[in-house]
Design an enzyme around this catalytic site. Sequence first.
Site, PDB file in Angstrom:
ATOM      1  N   TRP A   1     -11.166  23.475 -27.627  1.00 30.34           N
ATOM      2  CA  TRP A   1     -12.562  23.144 -27.920  1.00 30.34           C
ATOM      3  C   TRP A   1     -13.367  24.408 -28.221  1.00 30.34           C
ATOM      4  CZ3 TRP A   1      -9.773  20.867 -23.905  1.00 30.34           C
ATOM      5  CH2 TRP A   1      -9.494  19.509 -24.097  1.00 30.34           C
TER       6      TRP A   1
ATOM      7  N   HIS B   1     -17.064  17.258 -25.826  1.00 28.36           N
ATOM      8  CA  HIS B   1     -16.512  15.901 -25.881  1.00 28.36           C
ATOM      9  C   HIS B   1     -17.282  15.019 -24.895  1.00 28.36           C
ATOM     10  CE1 HIS B   1     -13.203  17.430 -22.823  1.00 28.36           C
ATOM     11  NE2 HIS B   1     -14.413  17.754 -22.449  1.00 28.36           N
TER      12      HIS B   1
ATOM     13  N   ARG C   1     -19.195  21.052 -31.627  1.00 27.55           N
ATOM     14  CA  ARG C   1     -18.093  22.030 -31.696  1.00 27.55           C
ATOM     15  C   ARG C   1     -18.505  23.173 -32.616  1.00 27.55           C
ATOM     16  NH1 ARG C   1     -12.902  18.670 -30.813  1.00 27.55           N
ATOM     17  NH2 ARG C   1     -13.700  17.363 -29.120  1.00 27.55           N
TER      18      ARG C   1
ATOM     19  N   GLN D   1     -18.649  10.698 -30.366  1.00 27.87           N
ATOM     20  CA  GLN D   1     -17.431  10.193 -29.741  1.00 27.87           C
ATOM     21  C   GLN D   1     -17.767   8.978 -28.888  1.00 27.87           C
ATOM     22  OE1 GLN D   1     -15.546  13.304 -27.395  1.00 27.87           O
ATOM     23  NE2 GLN D   1     -14.239  13.874 -29.113  1.00 27.87           N
TER      24      GLN D   1
ATOM     25  N   VAL E   1      -5.264  14.155 -18.666  1.00 27.75           N
ATOM     26  CA  VAL E   1      -4.433  12.947 -18.591  1.00 27.75           C
ATOM     27  C   VAL E   1      -2.965  13.357 -18.452  1.00 27.75           C
ATOM     28  CG1 VAL E   1      -5.964  11.372 -19.847  1.00 27.75           C
ATOM     29  CG2 VAL E   1      -4.375  12.827 -21.130  1.00 27.75           C
TER      30      VAL E   1
ATOM     31  N   ALA F   1      -7.801   6.663 -19.711  1.00 30.52           N
ATOM     32  CA  ALA F   1      -8.981   7.169 -20.405  1.00 30.52           C
ATOM     33  C   ALA F   1      -8.631   7.324 -21.879  1.00 30.52           C
ATOM     34  CB  ALA F   1      -9.414   8.520 -19.828  1.00 30.52           C
TER      35      ALA F   1
END
Length: 356
Positions: free
Chosen positions: A165, A186, A212, A226, A269, A323
């Site tokens: 990022w 995000h 970004r 998003q 995740v 997620a």
Amino acid sequence: MADETTAPDIPTQLEALEREAEAQLSACAADADFNEWRTTYLGRSGKVTQLLRGLGGLPKEERPRIGQLANTVKQRLAAALEAQQAQLRRNEHAEALKAEALDVTLPGEPVRAGQLHPITQVLNEILGIFERMGFHVVEGPEVEWDRYNFALLNIPADHPARDMWDTFYVDAEPVSNLGSMLLRTHTSPVQVRVMEETPPPVRIVAPGRVYRNEATDASHEAIFYQIEGLAVDDRINMGDLKGVLTAFARQLFGGKTRVRFNCSYFPFVEPGAEVSISCHVCSGNGCRVCKQTGWLEILGCGIVHPNVLRAVNYDPEKYSGFAFGLGVERIAMLKYGIDDIRYFYGNDIRFLEQFR
Ligand code: PHE
């Protein structure tokens, strides 16, 4: 007797005068004409009155009859005048109505109403799909702390994953525990904010703007939207994630859409996946839109990392969750066949008007 010979004359003359008056009256077409006519025939020195001057020469017993006859003629003429004037007014009224006539069947003047931006439309459509599956819509701040954007998402300071990022940092003193201030890269920090405040079960979608620090080109904007998704409960697993995202993709892109999960890495995740849908343009046969692969990548997702659950005091032995995060512009581009993300924010009315 001279008197007796003139007597029948007056009724004859009256009759002739009445005919003449009627003929003149029918030629009257304006108030001025009527006034003139009234003076000529019914006025104090008008023709009827003048004729009655001869009354004096009649024998006494004849006078009432002739006088009455003259009055009757006057009354008839007065009535005819009124009728003719009324008729004129009716004609004028009818003409005015005709002039004002309004064809209510004609299509109206179009009113130029505004419309929702195409991104807002797609955003609403996506949120609607998840709301119908039981997800609540929540929002978080666009200016975030390092702690929420990175640290609590299992991305410690100096971790190489931060390179994923390109971040806009806010020029402010870092705060202990929270770290630096930045524009969120995000919507994933909303996961943490919700879990911090809510005990499980949790089922949310979080739309919003993200930032970004990167050069703009046909597929990158520095500011975009998003939608984050998060579901935590006991025994949530990869099957739930696949079921929810397949249902989502089929509602958005059509019932025949196939969905593919590829392993991928996101620090928050484990396992993580990238989701692609079969290309809706060529049905997966290969075309320009899918770059001959038959697949279009639409989002990142995975099973919430135990470290993230621990960081918000959820017991990873008791609870698990999935997620996902998707880019709204990218989805809109795929849905409508738009090949340059910059159209969305170029404010060109010719582009925007296509999404009425
Ligand atoms: N936050 C990730 C990104 O912006 C997307 C993502 C969200 C991936 C949730 C996995 C789970 O790239």
